[in-house]
Design a protein around this motif. Structure first.
Motif, mmCIF file in Angstrom:
data_model
loop_
_atom_site.group_PDB
_atom_site.id
_atom_site.type_symbol
_atom_site.label_atom_id
_atom_site.label_comp_id
_atom_site.label_asym_id
_atom_site.label_seq_id
_atom_site.Cartn_x
_atom_site.Cartn_y
_atom_site.Cartn_z
ATOM 1 N N TYR A 123 0.407 5.012 1.807
ATOM 2 C CA TYR A 123 -0.363 5.873 2.695
ATOM 3 C C TYR A 123 0.180 7.283 2.569
ATOM 4 O O TYR A 123 1.357 7.499 2.268
ATOM 5 C CB TYR A 123 -0.222 5.417 4.159
ATOM 6 N N PHE A 140 1.334 -4.590 9.929
ATOM 7 C CA PHE A 140 1.705 -3.683 8.850
ATOM 8 C C PHE A 140 3.140 -3.220 9.094
ATOM 9 O O PHE A 140 3.468 -2.792 10.193
ATOM 10 C CB PHE A 140 0.797 -2.443 8.857
ATOM 11 N N GLN A 174 0.554 10.930 4.739
ATOM 12 C CA GLN A 174 0.468 11.532 6.066
ATOM 13 C C GLN A 174 0.757 13.022 5.960
ATOM 14 O O GLN A 174 1.849 13.429 5.545
ATOM 15 C CB GLN A 174 1.457 10.877 7.036
ATOM 16 N N PHE A 222 0.839 -1.192 0.000
ATOM 17 C CA PHE A 222 0.000 0.000 0.000
ATOM 18 C C PHE A 222 0.875 1.243 0.000
ATOM 19 O O PHE A 222 2.024 1.209 0.423
ATOM 20 C CB PHE A 222 -0.871 0.052 1.277
ATOM 21 N N GLN A 241 11.897 8.545 11.630
ATOM 22 C CA GLN A 241 11.956 7.096 11.880
ATOM 23 C C GLN A 241 10.699 6.356 11.478
ATOM 24 O O GLN A 241 10.594 5.174 11.685
ATOM 25 C CB GLN A 241 12.250 6.828 13.354
ATOM 26 N N GLY A 242 9.745 7.027 10.926
ATOM 27 C CA GLY A 242 8.545 6.327 10.511
ATOM 28 C C GLY A 242 7.775 5.772 11.690
ATOM 29 O O GLY A 242 7.961 6.183 12.837
ATOM 30 N N TYR A 251 1.385 2.256 17.505
ATOM 31 C CA TYR A 251 2.642 2.637 16.878
ATOM 32 C C TYR A 251 3.194 3.877 17.567
ATOM 33 O O TYR A 251 2.454 4.716 18.079
ATOM 34 C CB TYR A 251 2.449 2.976 15.402
ATOM 35 N N PRO A 274 -1.709 8.885 9.411
ATOM 36 C CA PRO A 274 -1.637 8.373 8.027
ATOM 37 C C PRO A 274 -3.013 7.929 7.545
ATOM 38 O O PRO A 274 -3.828 7.427 8.323
ATOM 39 C CB PRO A 274 -0.704 7.159 8.151
ATOM 40 N N ILE A 324 2.370 -5.814 4.087
ATOM 41 C CA ILE A 324 1.868 -6.844 5.005
ATOM 42 C C ILE A 324 2.544 -8.157 4.616
ATOM 43 O O ILE A 324 2.463 -8.583 3.469
ATOM 44 C CB ILE A 324 0.345 -7.005 4.929
ATOM 45 N N PHE A 333 5.730 -0.339 8.045
ATOM 46 C CA PHE A 333 5.759 0.980 7.425
ATOM 47 C C PHE A 333 7.178 1.388 7.077
ATOM 48 O O PHE A 333 8.106 1.164 7.871
ATOM 49 C CB PHE A 333 5.191 2.025 8.401
ATOM 50 N N GLY A 334 7.335 2.025 5.924
ATOM 51 C CA GLY A 334 8.583 2.684 5.630
ATOM 52 C C GLY A 334 8.682 3.967 6.430
ATOM 53 O O GLY A 334 7.716 4.393 7.078
ATOM 54 N N THR A 335 9.833 4.601 6.371
ATOM 55 C CA THR A 335 10.043 5.837 7.137
ATOM 56 C C THR A 335 9.341 7.028 6.518
ATOM 57 O O THR A 335 9.197 8.064 7.145
ATOM 58 C CB THR A 335 11.538 6.157 7.271
ATOM 59 N N PHE A 342 -6.455 4.794 11.266
ATOM 60 C CA PHE A 342 -5.731 5.384 12.378
ATOM 61 C C PHE A 342 -6.586 6.385 13.139
ATOM 62 O O PHE A 342 -7.441 7.068 12.572
ATOM 63 C CB PHE A 342 -4.493 6.118 11.868
#
Lengths: 110, 113
Positions: free
Chosen positions: A36, A98, A38, A34, B41-42, B35, A44, A91, A100-102, B104
């Protein structure tokens, strides 16, 4: 090694430009992908899923390359409102969380 | 309207105090997640829960605790053992499994002074 890696940017592009982000993942058995979006100091939100055959939603195109284990997001005709951080999400085949990338920061300049 | 609600939006605590962050969802989702997000840092997974009365540690569970007594609720306690608790905390929920979207809450910004 991180599950998901992204170039953090920042990408600063003029309005109307085309910009592309890449993201690599380490688990070859990953099943779902996916992008997302933010906004600053917000949560996000799902932008689009990424399907094996590639998919498009208006100005946004997502692609998956399983052989090289990366996903990409292409934004055409950038708008000021596209300024945000874009997170790629994976996933794993176990389906239990999940990753997540940075995030990649995009600023579209007038 | 269905959604996921976190409270409070901003929280200030003194060092050494435990603090509990609230997360409630009315989406009828089985899975819930916590989270932590720090600049550059995501999102890093603290804990997740697949079902009521069950939860699993994520990548950075040390110094945190959770409970899942009701399907709708997944509170997170930041204990005094967490060495660097100042961060943006995000709660999410989803249908359990593949090809599913994470929804979220608006997040809680915790500052420890």
């Amino acid at each position: 090694r991180k599950e998901v890696e992204q170039d953090p940017g920042p990408f600063n592009v003029p309005e109307g430009a085309t910009v592309a982000f890449n993201c690599t993942y380490s688990n070859s058995a990953s099943q779902s992908f996916f992008w997302y979006r933010q906004d600053c100091r917000k949560e996000p939100k799902l932008l689009m899923s990424v399907y094996s055959s590639g998919n498009e939603d208006g100005r946004f195109t997502a692609q998956l390359n399983r052989a090289s284990q990366y996903i990409s997001l292409l934004i055409r005709d950038s708008k000021l409102s596209d300024s945000a951080t874009y997170l790629c999400v994976v996933i794993p085949n176990t389906g239990n969380q999940f990753y997540f990338g940075t995030g990649t920061s995009l600023t579209v300049i007038p | 309207d269905g959604g996921i609600t976190q409270s409070p939006k901003y929280l200030f605590r003194k060092e050494g105090q435990n603090v509990t962050l609230s997360c409630e969802q009315n989406l009828n989702h089985d899975a819930m997640y916590w989270y932590r997000q720090d600049p550059g840092q995501g999102l890093r997974l603290i804990y997740y829960s697949q079902i009521v009365n069950d939860f699993q540690k994520g990548d950075i569970a040390e110094g945190y605790s959770v409970s899942r007594e009701k399907k709708e609720s997944f509170p997170l306690t930041v204990t005094s053992a967490q060495k660097n608790p100042t961060a943006f905390y995000l709660c999410a929920s989803s249908i359990w499994g593949l090809d599913t979207e994470a929804f979220f809450g608006q997040g809680t910004r915790l500052t420890v002074v």
